[in-house]
Design an enzyme around this catalytic site. Sequence first.
Site, PDB file in Angstrom:
ATOM      1  N   LEU A 106       2.332   4.605  -4.595  1.00  0.00           N
ATOM      2  CA  LEU A 106       3.521   3.380  -3.994  1.00  0.00           C
ATOM      3  C   LEU A 106       2.460   2.321  -4.303  1.00  0.00           C
ATOM      4  O   LEU A 106       2.109   1.102  -5.166  1.00  0.00           O
ATOM      5  CB  LEU A 106       3.757   3.215  -2.998  1.00  0.00           C
ATOM      6  CG  LEU A 106       5.239   2.387  -3.182  1.00  0.00           C
ATOM      7  CD1 LEU A 106       6.044   2.235  -3.616  1.00  0.00           C
ATOM      8  CD2 LEU A 106       6.011   2.455  -1.145  1.00  0.00           C
ATOM      9  N   GLU A 111      -0.837  -0.271  -4.110  1.00  0.00           N
ATOM     10  CA  GLU A 111      -1.620  -0.623  -5.250  1.00  0.00           C
ATOM     11  C   GLU A 111      -2.446  -1.905  -3.948  1.00  0.00           C
ATOM     12  O   GLU A 111      -2.174  -1.949  -3.526  1.00  0.00           O
ATOM     13  CB  GLU A 111      -1.048  -1.634  -6.266  1.00  0.00           C
ATOM     14  CG  GLU A 111      -0.057  -1.020  -6.947  1.00  0.00           C
ATOM     15  CD  GLU A 111       0.936  -1.870  -8.238  1.00  0.00           C
ATOM     16  OE1 GLU A 111       0.463  -2.755  -8.251  1.00  0.00           O
ATOM     17  OE2 GLU A 111       1.823  -0.822  -8.868  1.00  0.00           O
ATOM     18  N   GLU A 149       1.718   6.140   5.628  1.00  0.00           N
ATOM     19  CA  GLU A 149       3.758   5.468   5.678  1.00  0.00           C
ATOM     20  C   GLU A 149       3.731   4.479   6.548  1.00  0.00           C
ATOM     21  O   GLU A 149       4.785   4.827   6.621  1.00  0.00           O
ATOM     22  CB  GLU A 149       3.510   6.904   6.452  1.00  0.00           C
ATOM     23  CG  GLU A 149       4.912   7.962   5.906  1.00  0.00           C
ATOM     24  CD  GLU A 149       3.641   9.042   4.928  1.00  0.00           C
ATOM     25  OE1 GLU A 149       3.059   9.222   3.955  1.00  0.00           O
ATOM     26  OE2 GLU A 149       5.320   9.109   4.022  1.00  0.00           O
TER      27      GLU A 149
HETATM   28  C1  LIG Z   1      -6.285   8.221   3.475  1.00  0.00           C
HETATM   29  C2  LIG Z   1      -5.304   7.404   2.983  1.00  0.00           C
HETATM   30  C3  LIG Z   1      -3.773   7.924   2.156  1.00  0.00           C
HETATM   31  C4  LIG Z   1      -2.869   7.351   1.549  1.00  0.00           C
HETATM   32  N1  LIG Z   1      -1.627   7.918   0.658  1.00  0.00           N
HETATM   33  C5  LIG Z   1      -1.027   7.224   0.119  1.00  0.00           C
HETATM   34  C6  LIG Z   1      -0.540   7.645  -0.531  1.00  0.00           C
HETATM   35  O1  LIG Z   1      -0.195   8.999  -1.324  1.00  0.00           O
HETATM   36  N2  LIG Z   1       0.690   7.211  -1.753  1.00  0.00           N
HETATM   37  C7  LIG Z   1       0.416   5.490  -1.111  1.00  0.00           C
HETATM   38  O2  LIG Z   1       1.160   4.976  -1.942  1.00  0.00           O
HETATM   39  N3  LIG Z   1      -0.308   5.224  -0.583  1.00  0.00           N
HETATM   40  C8  LIG Z   1      -1.443   5.984  -0.045  1.00  0.00           C
HETATM   41  N4  LIG Z   1      -1.415   4.665   1.434  1.00  0.00           N
HETATM   42  C9  LIG Z   1      -1.708   3.523   1.432  1.00  0.00           C
HETATM   43  C10 LIG Z   1      -1.149   2.827   3.213  1.00  0.00           C
HETATM   44  O3  LIG Z   1       0.201   3.736   2.973  1.00  0.00           O
HETATM   45  C11 LIG Z   1      -1.410   1.597   3.445  1.00  0.00           C
HETATM   46  O4  LIG Z   1      -2.330   1.921   3.133  1.00  0.00           O
HETATM   47  C12 LIG Z   1      -0.499   0.983   4.133  1.00  0.00           C
HETATM   48  O5  LIG Z   1       0.600   1.347   3.875  1.00  0.00           O
HETATM   49  C13 LIG Z   1      -0.913  -0.200   4.439  1.00  0.00           C
HETATM   50  O6  LIG Z   1      -1.198  -1.242   3.528  1.00  0.00           O
HETATM   51  P1  LIG Z   1      -3.033  -1.886   3.099  1.00  0.00           P
HETATM   52  O7  LIG Z   1      -3.554  -1.171   3.365  1.00  0.00           O
HETATM   53  O8  LIG Z   1      -3.168  -2.540   1.558  1.00  0.00           O
HETATM   54  O9  LIG Z   1      -2.452  -2.972   4.462  1.00  0.00           O
HETATM   55  P2  LIG Z   1      -1.837  -4.485   4.428  1.00  0.00           P
HETATM   56  O10 LIG Z   1      -1.195  -3.945   4.011  1.00  0.00           O
HETATM   57  O11 LIG Z   1      -3.003  -5.242   3.893  1.00  0.00           O
HETATM   58  O12 LIG Z   1      -2.060  -4.754   6.010  1.00  0.00           O
HETATM   59  C14 LIG Z   1      -3.315  -5.093   6.924  1.00  0.00           C
HETATM   60  C15 LIG Z   1      -2.896  -5.272   8.319  1.00  0.00           C
HETATM   61  O13 LIG Z   1      -1.556  -6.322   7.903  1.00  0.00           O
HETATM   62  C16 LIG Z   1      -0.365  -6.156   8.631  1.00  0.00           C
HETATM   63  N5  LIG Z   1       0.492  -6.703   8.276  1.00  0.00           N
HETATM   64  C17 LIG Z   1       0.086  -6.547   7.596  1.00  0.00           C
HETATM   65  N6  LIG Z   1       2.188  -7.276   7.074  1.00  0.00           N
HETATM   66  C18 LIG Z   1       2.659  -7.437   7.925  1.00  0.00           C
HETATM   67  C19 LIG Z   1       3.296  -8.152   8.619  1.00  0.00           C
HETATM   68  N7  LIG Z   1       5.051  -8.156   7.780  1.00  0.00           N
HETATM   69  N8  LIG Z   1       3.919  -8.044   9.943  1.00  0.00           N
HETATM   70  C20 LIG Z   1       2.905  -7.487  10.132  1.00  0.00           C
HETATM   71  N9  LIG Z   1       1.682  -7.059  10.595  1.00  0.00           N
HETATM   72  C21 LIG Z   1       1.903  -7.026   8.675  1.00  0.00           C
HETATM   73  C22 LIG Z   1      -0.703  -4.473   8.467  1.00  0.00           C
HETATM   74  O14 LIG Z   1       0.260  -3.763   9.370  1.00  0.00           O
HETATM   75  C23 LIG Z   1      -2.561  -3.923   8.687  1.00  0.00           C
HETATM   76  O15 LIG Z   1      -2.403  -4.224   9.574  1.00  0.00           O
HETATM   77  C24 LIG Z   1      -2.890   5.580   1.781  1.00  0.00           C
HETATM   78  C25 LIG Z   1      -4.106   4.991   2.271  1.00  0.00           C
HETATM   79  C26 LIG Z   1      -5.102   5.982   3.361  1.00  0.00           C
HETATM   80  C27 LIG Z   1      -6.124   4.878   4.095  1.00  0.00           C
END
Ligand SMILES: Cc1cc2nc3c(=O)[nH]c(=O)nc-3n(C[C@H](O)[C@H](O)[C@H](O)COP(=O)(O)OP(=O)(O)OC[C@H]3O[C@@H](n4cnc5c(N)ncnc54)[C@H](O)[C@@H]3O)c2cc1C
Lengths: 385, 258
Positions: free
Chosen positions: A127, A129, A366
Amino acid sequence: MFLELTEEQKLIQETARDFAVNELEPVAAGLDQSDDRTPMLDNLRKLAELGFMGLNVSESYGGSEAGVIAFSVAMTEIARACASTAVTVSVNNMAAEVIQAIGTEEQKRAYIPRICSGEFTAASFCLTETCAGSDPSGMMTQAFDDGDSYVLDGTKLFITSAPYSGIYVVWAVTDKDAPKGKGISCFLVEAGTPGLIVGKEERKMGQHGSATNEVLFQSCRIPKSALMGKLNDGFRTAVAELAGGRIGIGSLGLGVGLAAMDFATRYTTERSQFGQKISSFQAIQWKIADRYTELEASRLLLMQAAWRKENGKSFAKEASMAKMYATESANRACYDAVQMLGGYGYTRDFPVERYARDARITSIYEGTNEIQRVIISREILRNFA
Amino acid sequence: MKLLVCIKQVPDMESRFKPNGSGTWFDEADLAWRMNEYDEYAVEEAVRLREQLGESAELTVLSIGPDRVVEAIKKALAMGADRAVHIQDPAVADKDPWQIASIIVAHAREQQYDLIFTGMQSQDRGSAQVGVLVAEQLGLSCATTLVGFSYENGIVTAKRELEGGIKGVARLRLPALVTCQLGLNVPRYPTLPNIMKAKKKEIAALPVDGLLAEPAVAVTTSFHPPAKKGGGVVLEGEVGVLVDKVIGILKEKTAILR
Ligand SMILES: Cc1cc2nc3c(=O)[nH]c(=O)nc-3n(C[C@H](O)[C@H](O)[C@H](O)COP(=O)(O)OP(=O)(O)OC[C@H]3O[C@@H](n4cnc5c(N)ncnc54)[C@H](O)[C@@H]3O)c2cc1C
């Protein structure tokens, strides 16, 4: 009101615990410190043979049909020994469940039994990117309709298990002019499909046993039959399935938190300073009281969310509450566990520093805990509007 | 061929044990329970034989105890037993090994089992009596503490663990009973689908009242460690006198000086 596990749930918990103690725990520290994943991949196969990859999946597709509560308690026991194995099991279950929820009969028959049996070591959920993390509806990966096939182009990030997955559940934009979140569809892409490239692996703080990679789709051609669910309706599915996955990650967090506190608490009954066991200091006792109370509350929140899902009730809010609270309790438990061991807690001679690193991601993946709070408050405010 | 495996549910040995009110057993409240370890070897070996013999064999699992023992029964069913007998007895802990054996015999006599498996002993009571007493009462050939088992053409070949690390081999004609020891096998984990399917297997519930005719033969007495007498002697006086006193005591009370 009945708070006891059924006999079947207890036996599943016991089986998970015995397997974790005998097979997972002895290799967990090694997996954390080496690049050799063989012991984990072997254990994943054994866990599949025992039925842990399709806990909430129908028997007719090779699942165990044991339910969501059993899934939660099994995840906790597995995570007590090895968080990397646990996250893999959680994602595999989520993939099997999403196929069961929206796949065609052929898709279910083709893929779910191979996830459940371990023929596929793992399954991946694609999911996220670069520009679409907390806001997956902003994804750029596209699926072009090319007559009798779709062509995928784009790059997914942070994909758990990508190097050893047999099947990838992939979300891509199918109507880029549609309003946000309305033009996304879900596809099943088999490993080895030309144009599916497993990219670089992230170097992470913890959960080293579990691979997290970039997955690239470069003119990746898949048959029309690879579409899963309705065209342009994929985003809703992603949101719904993530709610179930949150029960898995919350349960995983609980397992790591319990492992940390159990280790640290035992340690304080053995370590002496100032001529007495450090467990006799109130500062230590209060940590024990606070952390175990939070872990117990986490368990109850998880059980409630799992019970609601198992009984066909709405559970998104409860799953978010449980995920948020359990993973934050787990992080506090690990923080205090390191503190309770003093300098030894910071060394690799003891497992608590690994628990602390492993627990850290649980409040991020998640759906970050900030996003959980968005979901929880939205659900609550709805009743006041 | 009719096979029986007898199992006991025991507390998890990691538990904190407290004496019960009568001081003759442990308090059962708040304990976690699981199948007696030695019985897991018995179930595993019985299931392997059941698999070897195929449909011509039927494996029954039996346990005596309160409702909670159904969990252990279900584990045995999930491991591969075909059906179960639960002899309902909330007061099982008050019965001695002779009575437990007699209850099993009361059920087994009419069932005419060809081969009975039990654990070598239970982890909580550890009498190692029940298996042999069942064999004795039913007139079965019997071998204890098995670390190896095979069966062919009506003959059981039992490798037994004897004292001092010596092993012995015994051949038994059916009907027979064997008790199983650590090292016999590695019990399988029950698979989750089998745990769920075990729900559909028959568990016949029999009240213990109709099966127990024997009085207890074991005598239970209760005693306490004697009150502690004075804890040592403090010697006083000049060094020379003290040394003489110490030598006197050592000569009189110990074997150190003669
Ligand atoms: C080890 C690992 C395994 C993973 N496995 C998968 C997988 O199998 N499949 C998959 O699809 N993804 C996977 N992920 C991705 C993971 O789900 C995302 O990293 C996560 O959803 C956060 O997205 P981001 O890293 O882009 O952070 P961002 O969305 O950029 O967030 C950065 C910060 O801003 C905050 N923020 C963002 N929007 C808001 C809002 N509206 N209100 C308040 N705060 C906000 C966030 O909470 C965070 O603190 C994985 C990540 C890791 C590190």
